[in-house]
Write an enzyme that holds these catalytic residues in place. Structure first.
Site, mmCIF file in Angstrom:
data_model
loop_
_atom_site.group_PDB
_atom_site.id
_atom_site.type_symbol
_atom_site.label_atom_id
_atom_site.label_comp_id
_atom_site.label_asym_id
_atom_site.label_seq_id
_atom_site.Cartn_x
_atom_site.Cartn_y
_atom_site.Cartn_z
ATOM 1 N N GLN A 87 7.932 -4.033 -5.114
ATOM 2 C CA GLN A 87 7.081 -3.846 -6.067
ATOM 3 C C GLN A 87 7.472 -2.369 -7.387
ATOM 4 O O GLN A 87 7.508 -1.921 -6.540
ATOM 5 C CB GLN A 87 5.256 -4.090 -5.768
ATOM 6 N N CYS A 108 -3.242 -1.497 -10.390
ATOM 7 C CA CYS A 108 -3.786 0.075 -9.316
ATOM 8 C C CYS A 108 -4.295 0.442 -10.073
ATOM 9 O O CYS A 108 -4.182 0.551 -11.641
ATOM 10 C CB CYS A 108 -2.102 0.843 -9.542
ATOM 11 N N MET A 160 0.757 -1.035 -0.005
ATOM 12 C CA MET A 160 -0.049 -0.588 0.287
ATOM 13 C C MET A 160 0.840 0.838 0.279
ATOM 14 O O MET A 160 1.967 1.641 0.994
ATOM 15 C CB MET A 160 -0.667 -0.085 1.325
ATOM 16 N N ALA A 161 1.160 2.025 -1.093
ATOM 17 C CA ALA A 161 1.683 3.241 -0.880
ATOM 18 C C ALA A 161 1.341 4.119 -0.352
ATOM 19 O O ALA A 161 -0.083 4.179 -0.055
ATOM 20 C CB ALA A 161 1.533 3.537 -2.546
ATOM 21 N N ASN A 221 -7.413 -11.598 -3.233
ATOM 22 C CA ASN A 221 -6.835 -9.922 -2.591
ATOM 23 C C ASN A 221 -8.279 -9.319 -2.576
ATOM 24 O O ASN A 221 -8.969 -9.547 -3.703
ATOM 25 C CB ASN A 221 -6.503 -9.336 -2.723
ATOM 26 N N ARG A 258 -5.714 -2.856 3.273
ATOM 27 C CA ARG A 258 -6.872 -1.672 4.609
ATOM 28 C C ARG A 258 -6.832 -2.620 5.590
ATOM 29 O O ARG A 258 -6.657 -1.580 6.585
ATOM 30 C CB ARG A 258 -8.331 -0.849 3.740
#
Ligand SMILES: Cc1cc2nc3c(=O)[nH]c(=O)nc-3n(C[C@H](O)[C@H](O)[C@H](O)COP(=O)(O)O)c2cc1C
Length: 345
Positions: free
Chosen positions: A81, A111, A29-30, A211, A236
């Site tokens: 990644q 993304c 998660m960026a 996921n 999340r």
């Protein structure tokens, strides 16, 4: 409700030559899963942690943010990644990170962000599988470490092509795929379609990691049962709960409930994370990055202690508006004590 599996039904997940300690992974998660967060997740038993996405262009230009994102965390495999749309540049970036010690390279083809898809990278590749395949082949041919691909179900409901992309990826030598059970058009709306992930699983022999919308051990058991996937990746739900993948893995293996740690342990984790974020990003950026983690950490602690909302709001206001690390360190102790006092009353 799906029964939570025992250890006998959670076999070792192998990706290429890498045997993961569990099949519950932390999602990249960026802006969130930087090295300090990944370090905690690994310490709590996540099967694998993956760096935030790194644009191959940034990496090749040596941008500071790209370098920070490639930081290795001890205690597990180092998965990096990459994202990009130029095969030569992506392969060159893969060679650089593999040369610097990455154990695994994951290619981001899921993304949905416009700044990524606008550059024909990320989920935009699900509209152009020929180009996605060119990128995959270029990377697989360049590096010796396992290469994985993270994708969505497709671009939209008229273009569900994850099974085809997974087949092409397998044929090109990819070691595993992760499938987020939404299309790009959905962004994060609706529910992840776990059965659709199963259609990818049916089409390939490499491991498939499911996921989307997994927040509990029951969810993990359900997605594994519905999709037949080999592993599960949690995003999340781990915000503010870096221990969650490890705790869920433990529940799947042993039945021990994936409860949050004690308030004392949460305090130690949050204080340690705050210090580590400042050290990793530098103080000026670190205090900003840390703010969201403080907010989540306070919310989780408040839920653990069932603290009154006005008490929580007052502490949020104090701790999320100061840039002084000493105030944060001391204030966290006072906040948790105030939450616990309510718990004991
Ligand atoms: C803030 C944020 C940042 C994300 N950054 C990335 C990323 O860098 N690379 C990636 O492949 N997916 C990224 N994702 C997607 C997640 O890895 C995951 O696929 C998605 O959140 C669905 O899983 P979840 O329902 O468990 O959150 C990001 C998601 C969020 C919410």
């Amino acid at each position: 409700m799906v029964a939570v599996a025992s250890s006998s039904s959670t076999p070792t997940l192998r990706i290429g030559g890498l045997a993961l300690p569990s099949n519950v992974l932390l999602a990249p998660m960026a802006g969130i899963t930087d090295a300090p967060v990944r370090r905690i997740a690994l310490a709590y038993g996540a099967g694998l942690v993956v760096s935030e996405m790194i644009a191959s262009g940034w990496l090749m230009r040596g941008e500071v943010e790209a370098m920070l994102r490639t930081e290795r965390v001890e205690g597990g495999f180092h998965a990096v990644q990459l994202t990009g749309c130029d095969p030569a540049q992506l392969a060159a970036a893969a060679e650089v990170v593999a040369g610097a010690g990455a154990d695994l390279i994951d290619l981001n083809m899921g993304c949905p962000a416009r700044k990524v898809t606008g550059g024909e990278a990320g989920a935009a590749l699900m509209r152009n599988l020929d180009h996605a395949e060119r990128l995959i082949v270029a990377v697989v041919e360049r590096v010796k470490v396992p290469v994985t691909v993270k994708m969505r179900l497709g671009w939209d409901e008229t273009c569900i092509n994850a099974p085809e992309l997974a087949r092409r990826a397998e044929a090109a030598g990819v070691a595993a795929v992760t499938v987020h059970g939404r299309t790009r058009r959905q962004f994060y709306s609706g529910r992840a379609d776990w059965a659709a992930i199963g259609r990818v699983k049916q089409d390939v022999s490499i491991p498939v990691i499911a996921n989307g919308d997994v927040a509990t051990a029951q969810d993990a058991a359900a997605v594994l049962a519905v999709s037949g996937a080999d592993g599960v990746m949690i995003g999340r739900a781990a915000q503010g709960r870096p221990w969650l993948p490890g705790r869920i893995a433990r529940q799947l293996a042993t039945g021990i409930p994936a409860d949050d740690p004690s308030l004392t342990d949460q305090l130690e984790v949050l204080r340690g994370l705050y210090q580590a974020l400042l050290a990793h990003h530098g103080r000026a950026v670190g205090v900003r990055v840390a703010r969201k983690h403080l907010g989540w950490g306070l919310a989780v602690a408040a839920a653990t202690a069932d603290a009154p909302t006005d008490v929580v709001a007052a502490w949020r206001q104090r701790l999320l508006t100061t840039d002084d690390p000493d105030h944060v360190h001391a204030g966290l102790g006072d906040a948790f004590a105030a939450f616990a006092w309510k718990e004991a009353a």
